[in-house]
Every structure is written in C-alpha cells, then in structure tokens.
Design a protein around this motif. Structure first.
Motif, PDB file in Angstrom:
ATOM      1  N   ASP A   1      -5.294  39.828  76.643  1.00  0.00           N
ATOM      2  CA  ASP A   1      -4.155  39.174  77.308  1.00  0.00           C
ATOM      3  C   ASP A   1      -2.891  39.298  76.465  1.00  0.00           C
ATOM      4  O   ASP A   1      -1.793  39.498  76.995  1.00  0.00           O
ATOM      5  CB  ASP A   1      -4.453  37.699  77.566  1.00  0.00           C
ATOM      6  N   LYS A   2      -3.040  39.185  75.144  1.00  0.00           N
ATOM      7  CA  LYS A   2      -1.882  39.317  74.248  1.00  0.00           C
ATOM      8  C   LYS A   2      -1.367  40.748  74.219  1.00  0.00           C
ATOM      9  O   LYS A   2      -0.166  40.984  74.151  1.00  0.00           O
ATOM     10  CB  LYS A   2      -2.226  38.846  72.838  1.00  0.00           C
ATOM     11  N   VAL A   3      -2.289  41.711  74.276  1.00  0.00           N
ATOM     12  CA  VAL A   3      -1.884  43.123  74.330  1.00  0.00           C
ATOM     13  C   VAL A   3      -1.055  43.344  75.592  1.00  0.00           C
ATOM     14  O   VAL A   3       0.013  43.967  75.546  1.00  0.00           O
ATOM     15  CB  VAL A   3      -3.117  44.059  74.321  1.00  0.00           C
ATOM     16  N   GLN A   4      -1.536  42.806  76.704  1.00  0.00           N
ATOM     17  CA  GLN A   4      -0.822  42.972  77.977  1.00  0.00           C
ATOM     18  C   GLN A   4       0.552  42.309  77.924  1.00  0.00           C
ATOM     19  O   GLN A   4       1.542  42.887  78.366  1.00  0.00           O
ATOM     20  CB  GLN A   4      -1.654  42.379  79.113  1.00  0.00           C
ATOM     21  N   LYS A   5       0.617  41.105  77.366  1.00  0.00           N
ATOM     22  CA  LYS A   5       1.893  40.399  77.268  1.00  0.00           C
ATOM     23  C   LYS A   5       2.880  41.185  76.390  1.00  0.00           C
ATOM     24  O   LYS A   5       4.054  41.325  76.730  1.00  0.00           O
ATOM     25  CB  LYS A   5       1.687  38.991  76.685  1.00  0.00           C
ATOM     26  N   ASN A   6       2.389  41.710  75.268  1.00  0.00           N
ATOM     27  CA  ASN A   6       3.245  42.515  74.394  1.00  0.00           C
ATOM     28  C   ASN A   6       3.761  43.748  75.131  1.00  0.00           C
ATOM     29  O   ASN A   6       4.942  44.073  75.055  1.00  0.00           O
ATOM     30  CB  ASN A   6       2.487  42.935  73.129  1.00  0.00           C
TER      31      ASN A   6
END
Length: 174
Positions: free
Chosen positions: A34-39
């Motif tokens: 999820d953090k990869v996607q947000k970044n």
C-alpha cells in the motif's frame, strides 16, 4: 538511508520506506505494498529495506526450549523482486490495478559504502536475475517520471540487455 543517494536518485523524491520480509509457507504479507502504491501515485521513489534473519530459532527449537539458532539469512534483491512480482500477479488475479509492473524501473544496491558496492538499474523483472553478490542488499522502486539527471545517473548502472540469468554486474560502474 541517505547512502542510497549514491545511485543518483534525488533524495527529496523519496516517499515512505518499506520493509520486505522473508515469506514463509503460512505468512506472506502484502500490506507494505500500500505504501509503494501511495508513493508511486505521488511520483515518489520507495526505498525497500530487505529482511535480515540473525540469531533466529526454528519453530521446533523454540518450542523445545533449545538455544540452537539457524544460520543467518539475508534477503537479496532477487528474492525481493520475485516476491514483488508475486504480489503484482495476486493483485491482477483479484482484479486490482497494481502500482508497479514487471517493467517498472528499479535500482538494486548491495554493500553501499563499501569498496565493493554494486548498483544495478533495470526493470523489476531484471532484478530477479541480476547478481549483486553478497549482502546487504536494498531495492528502490522508482516513482515513475524521473528527472533527466536521475535518468543520466541510472544509465551508468543499467543492466545490459543481454544480461543472462545469474550474470554478474561487475562490468557496471559502481
């Protein structure tokens, strides 16, 4: 964390850092993705810190109270890339649009700051087979559009098109 700037990516364009852990037969977490996607949605690079298992006991030794430890294990860029590709496939199966693909530009780093450091830039798929040597490894997933200076620097570390499985990147500049 600042040491990864040696690859040429601008440090202020990094988002949240994530950790990628060794999967087991019964535990395969994808929550960090999820953090990869947000970044990626924000155009930011993601630094992935790769798992280290030191002084770990097997479940059997832990249950029996034996102070016997497994040998140390260090996740490689190859292992991290393979796990990421599996997450991408899982998202596609669930009908989701993954934040990254096999063609997403990534940077593999090994032993940053040491005399024998290695840096390799290529697709996530290429990261599955590039040989960066011994630990410690880190992986960067780029944020999408790169500044021309970032591209110029990553070109210095690009994986050759004909790089076969398990071929070393000794020929690349480090």
């Amino acid at each position: 964390m600042n040491a990864v700037g040696c690859c040429g990516l601008q440090l202020y364009k990094f988002g949240e850092t994530v950790s990628i852990v060794f999967w087991t037969d019964t535990w395969r977490p994808e929550s960090f993705f999820d953090k990869v996607q947000k970044n990626r949605q924000s155009g930011l690079h993601t630094l992935c810190l790769l798992d280290i298992k030191i002084k770990e006991q097997s479940l059997e030794n832990l249950i029996k109270g034996r102070k016997i430890y497994d040998p140390p294990r260090y996740m490689s860029v190859n292992q991290a890339a393979q796990q990421l590709l599996e997450i991408v496939q899982n998202q596609r199966i669930r009908g989701e649009d993954p934040a990254i693909t096999e063609e997403t530009l990534c940077v593999g780093l090994a032993r940053v700051g040491a005399e024998d450091q290695k840096i390799a830039a290529g697709t996530l798929q290429q990261m599955c087979t590039v040989d960066l040597g011994g630990p410690l490894h880190s992986l960067i997933i780029t944020g999408g559009s790169l500044h021309p200076l970032e591209m110029e620097m990553l070109n210095l570390f690009s994986i050759p098109e004909n790089c076969s499985e398990s071929q070393s990147v000794d020929g690349l500049q480090t």
